[in-house]
Structures are given as structure tokens and as C-alpha cells.
Scaffold this motif. Sequence first.
Motif, PDB file in Angstrom:
ATOM      1  N   UNK A 236      -3.888  19.304  -5.837  1.00 35.71           N
ATOM      2  CA  UNK A 236      -3.043  18.211  -6.318  1.00 35.71           C
ATOM      3  C   UNK A 236      -1.823  18.062  -5.416  1.00 35.71           C
ATOM      4  N   UNK A 237      -1.177  19.171  -5.092  1.00 40.63           N
ATOM      5  CA  UNK A 237      -0.019  19.091  -4.203  1.00 40.63           C
ATOM      6  C   UNK A 237      -0.413  18.550  -2.823  1.00 40.63           C
ATOM      7  N   UNK A 238      -1.552  18.930  -2.322  1.00 41.72           N
ATOM      8  CA  UNK A 238      -2.005  18.404  -1.032  1.00 41.72           C
ATOM      9  C   UNK A 238      -2.152  16.887  -1.086  1.00 41.72           C
ATOM     10  N   UNK A 239      -2.666  16.373  -2.202  1.00 39.76           N
ATOM     11  CA  UNK A 239      -2.816  14.930  -2.335  1.00 39.76           C
ATOM     12  C   UNK A 239      -1.459  14.247  -2.434  1.00 39.76           C
ATOM     13  N   UNK A 240      -0.544  14.839  -3.170  1.00 38.01           N
ATOM     14  CA  UNK A 240       0.804  14.277  -3.291  1.00 38.01           C
ATOM     15  C   UNK A 240       1.453  14.189  -1.912  1.00 38.01           C
TER      16      UNK A 240
ATOM     17  N   UNK B 126       2.705  14.245  -9.140  1.00 40.54           N
ATOM     18  CA  UNK B 126       3.718  15.303  -9.092  1.00 40.54           C
ATOM     19  C   UNK B 126       4.201  15.641 -10.489  1.00 40.54           C
ATOM     20  N   UNK B 127       4.456  14.618 -11.304  1.00 40.49           N
ATOM     21  CA  UNK B 127       4.851  14.885 -12.693  1.00 40.49           C
ATOM     22  C   UNK B 127       3.752  15.618 -13.449  1.00 40.49           C
ATOM     23  N   UNK B 128       2.510  15.264 -13.208  1.00 40.02           N
ATOM     24  CA  UNK B 128       1.403  15.934 -13.890  1.00 40.02           C
ATOM     25  C   UNK B 128       1.274  17.392 -13.469  1.00 40.02           C
ATOM     26  N   UNK B 129       1.293  17.662 -12.163  1.00 40.77           N
ATOM     27  CA  UNK B 129       1.040  19.032 -11.705  1.00 40.77           C
ATOM     28  C   UNK B 129       2.176  19.962 -12.112  1.00 40.77           C
TER      29      UNK B 129
ATOM     30  N   UNK C  60       0.825  -1.207   0.000  1.00 38.00           N
ATOM     31  CA  UNK C  60       0.000   0.000   0.000  1.00 38.00           C
ATOM     32  C   UNK C  60       0.861   1.260   0.000  1.00 38.00           C
ATOM     33  N   UNK C  61       1.965   1.237   0.745  1.00 38.76           N
ATOM     34  CA  UNK C  61       2.873   2.379   0.738  1.00 38.76           C
ATOM     35  C   UNK C  61       3.514   2.589  -0.620  1.00 38.76           C
ATOM     36  N   UNK C  62       3.908   1.496  -1.265  1.00 37.84           N
ATOM     37  CA  UNK C  62       4.505   1.600  -2.598  1.00 37.84           C
ATOM     38  C   UNK C  62       3.501   2.164  -3.594  1.00 37.84           C
ATOM     39  N   UNK C  63       2.247   1.722  -3.509  1.00 34.07           N
ATOM     40  CA  UNK C  63       1.224   2.244  -4.421  1.00 34.07           C
ATOM     41  C   UNK C  63       0.997   3.728  -4.199  1.00 34.07           C
ATOM     42  N   UNK C  64       1.005   4.164  -2.941  1.00 30.88           N
ATOM     43  CA  UNK C  64       0.851   5.600  -2.667  1.00 30.88           C
ATOM     44  C   UNK C  64       2.029   6.393  -3.221  1.00 30.88           C
ATOM     45  N   UNK C  65       3.232   5.859  -3.108  1.00 30.78           N
ATOM     46  CA  UNK C  65       4.403   6.540  -3.684  1.00 30.78           C
ATOM     47  C   UNK C  65       4.246   6.677  -5.197  1.00 30.78           C
ATOM     48  N   UNK C  66       3.846   5.602  -5.866  1.00 29.58           N
ATOM     49  CA  UNK C  66       3.704   5.651  -7.320  1.00 29.58           C
ATOM     50  C   UNK C  66       2.628   6.637  -7.745  1.00 29.58           C
ATOM     51  N   UNK C  67       1.529   6.685  -6.988  1.00 31.33           N
ATOM     52  CA  UNK C  67       0.479   7.661  -7.304  1.00 31.33           C
ATOM     53  C   UNK C  67       0.992   9.081  -7.079  1.00 31.33           C
ATOM     54  N   UNK C  68       1.715   9.294  -5.982  1.00 29.05           N
ATOM     55  CA  UNK C  68       2.256  10.628  -5.699  1.00 29.05           C
ATOM     56  C   UNK C  68       3.245  11.055  -6.767  1.00 29.05           C
ATOM     57  N   UNK C  69       4.130  10.151  -7.172  1.00 24.13           N
ATOM     58  CA  UNK C  69       5.111  10.469  -8.208  1.00 24.13           C
ATOM     59  C   UNK C  69       4.408  10.862  -9.504  1.00 24.13           C
ATOM     60  N   UNK C  70       3.388  10.121  -9.873  1.00 30.94           N
ATOM     61  CA  UNK C  70       2.679  10.399 -11.124  1.00 30.94           C
ATOM     62  C   UNK C  70       1.934  11.725 -11.063  1.00 30.94           C
TER      63      UNK C  70
END
Length: 485
Positions: free
Chosen positions: A175-179, A141-144, A129-139
Motif C-alpha cells: 500500500x505504501x509503495x502505491x501511495x 494513506x489514511x487507510x493504511x 490525472x495528477x490531481x486524481x493520483x493525489x486523491x487516491x494516494x491521500x485516501x
Amino acid sequence: MKKLTTSLFALALLASCNVLDKDPLPSISPANFFQTADDAEAALTAAYDGIQGTGAYAQDLNVVGEMPSDNCSSTNGDVAAMDKIAWTSTTSQVNNVYREAYIAINRANAVLKYVPALQMSEARKNSILGEARFLRALSYFNLVKLYGGVPLRLEPTESGDPAVLNLPRATVEQVYQQVVADLTEADGLTPAANATRASKGSVNALLARVQLTQRNWAAAQAAANQVITGGGGYALAGSFKSLFPADNKAESVFEVQYAGNPDGGTFNILPDLLLPSPPATYSFPKFNIPTAELLAYADTVNDLRWKFQGVTNAGRDHGSYVDGGRGTGNDDGPFVYKWPSNPNGFNSPDNYYVLRYADVLLMYAEATNELTGPSGEALAKLNLVRQRAGLPALTSTSSQAATKQTLRNEIDRQRRLELAFEGERWFDLLRYARHNQAEPGAHAVTALDLIAQQRQGQRDVNYLLFPIPLGELNTNTQIQQNPGY
């Protein structure tokens, strides 16, 4: 685990994404797929696969992070549009980065929705679950960074209902808050260190980058310090040349891993795009050719990262730039060698650095300088990077560290020379532009200066963002285009 291999069924199941692609879902639902711990692992691997593609770190994220900057030039198709800051809503990189980021997000969302209910080791479940959150945050972050506010999709897309598919843009702040929320949660779930999987080290290194981008200096310093002091075992490589290719070295905080194509796994095409032939297997107008200005900039000091060390053209010293002089058109001239060889042509197994310890040290130095001005703390971290490059340590009496401004300039210099062609320069120039808007003159060169060079002297702030891809505009009735496009 050295190389991830992806379950084809998991990829098919989790590939559905609202962005530009509204094919029907497979008949087997995600709820039926997620039954065992092995299913959780397969789904997580599919989420990692989402950042491995050519619209992500195997090509386009490197291109958009370098080509618009003062580091590079190219005459190659849409890459030249990046170089000339002439992108549009149909430019391939604009489309591909957006689309593949949402594919990765959708797969991470599926993991986060279904894995909590599975019967499996709680420790491994938490790590997944932590790895999935990191991958979502990374993606995100690249978008924003590239598009500004984008739709926040926090559940997997499992319906063709327009009310599900068509979401309005969240604000940049949302978006940044979610990241930050995802990274904060991931910090408590992931293991201490693992260069090819999300870990506490990569979570905090990414958080430092996120906070630096927002000019949250204290938070950036604290996150970088967590990497430095958190027991992950990170250390600078003894020599700059030994860093390449990336392969789970002590300096690697997070790298995207590739298996190469022969076994049907993921593959990295960047070496053939960025190197002359040989070692690249094809000759065509190459990506990311160093600018004359960058080479002159690197030549002003005796920098081991960039000094040509007597290796002939046949040897191609990957730790330096070399003058080609071979008279073969596409392969003539200087190239940067951050891949020493090119196994398998476009199917390279070489990994890609996303976060390196040297970058963390430089982020800590930058945040500390912004908080307190030149200090022993900032100089100590900066000097580790300088001395590895063969440069003398700076002291409080050095001209480069005399004021906050001179140290800013030196940290920028080291970021540029250390991380050249690793996909970060344009993002640095973007955040410098926003910094200058808050504090005029803080940085000598920003993205707005390069925009003016390429666009008839117009410092057009609209080009600090990419346009929303035309395909997304055509399919999502709730989304609006960025200004100026």
C-alpha cells in the motif's frame, strides 16, 4: 476556484464502490459518460467530493485523528468509544472512514482510466490525472495508517462479479509503495501551488508525511524541502489567529473546501460539533473537549497560540482556549477555537486544513534531526514556528536542542501545540509507537501509553490499528480481520 460544485450525474455514475455497497450500476456506463473535457472536470470534482463527506474530512477523519489521543475527551456516543480506545468493527467511525475512502478511490480510479483517451488540452488533462493520483494516494494513506494492509483497487469497480469485488488485503508495504508511486507521478503533472486543488506543493507535503510515517528520514526531508524551496509561495501567516478559518491562505498547502448547504453544495459539520453553543447552534455533549493535561501542557510557556488574551466568553477568542464557566452543562469548560464563527450551523462553508506550511517546517525539522541530530537547518525551520507563537528562538546551546532526544521532544511539543484539533495528534502518536519499537525510548508518550491507560494497563499492540469493518468482512470473502478483534 473557491468552492467545488459537483455534477449530480457524475456522482451517481461514480459512486459505485465494492465496500459495503453492491447496488447495481446505473444503465449508462462510465465509458459513455466520459466524452468531453467538461465530463473530465465533473468526474474530478466528484473525486474531490469523495473526501468532503462526514466519513472523511467533514467529521470522522478529524475525530479519529484526535479523540483517541491525549488532546481530547468526549462522552458522545461512538465518539466516546474513540476516546476510550474501545472501538469495534461496528463503531461508526471505523465503518465510515473505510467506506468513504474507497468511494474517493473509486472515483479517482474512474478519472485515471477514462480521461487519458479524451480530446482536450494536454496540460489540463495532465493536471486532472495528477490531481486524481493525489486523491487516491491521500485516501490510501489514511487507510493504511488506520487499518494496515487493505485491498488495493486500482481500477474503477464497474461489475458485480465477485471476482472483481472480493479482493484480498495487500501488505502494508504494498500500500505504501502505491501511495509513493501515485505521489511521484502526480509531482510531474500538477501545478506549482493551489491550496484547494492538488499541486506540487500538496503532493510533496503529503509525500513528506508518508515518508516520515515510514521513518524514511532522508526522503521525508527531501520532500519537505521541495515544498519549502519549490516556488509555491508558501509562508507562515503573520499571526496564528489569522489562520482560521481556512480559506486559501498563503500558509495553506492543501485544504478541503466546502460550499455550505444553501446552494446544494458540500458542507462542513465540524464547527457545530467542536464548539460550544454559541457560536454552535446546538447544545449536546461536544466532540474533542481539551483534556486537562493538554491545557496544563500548553500553560507551561507563554505561548500566543494558547494564551487567553482577554476576550470574554461572549467574544470567544478562536485563537485560544478559554475557561467557559457559564454553567450550561454541554457548553461549559474549555474549547479550542479553530473556527471563529459558525455560519449555517451544521452546514458550514468553512474549509478544512489537511496540510499547512507550519506542519511542513516541523516535518523538515524532525527528519533533519533524525538524520544529523540538532543542527542549524533543523533549528531554523523549528524556530519559524516557535517565533510565530511568541516563543524565543532556540540555539545549539538551548537545553531543548542539546541532543537529538531533547530536540525530538521539542519538535513533538510544537507539533502538538501547533496542530491541536486539526486531526493529526493520534497519527503522530501511532508513528511514535512504531518508532519506539525500532528505537526504544525515542518518544516519551506514544499511542501504546494511551492504549494502556484506557485498557486496564494492557499495552495492546492490536489497538494500533482499527478493525476491518464488519460490513466489509460480511461482503468480501477474501478479506480477514486484524488481530485482536
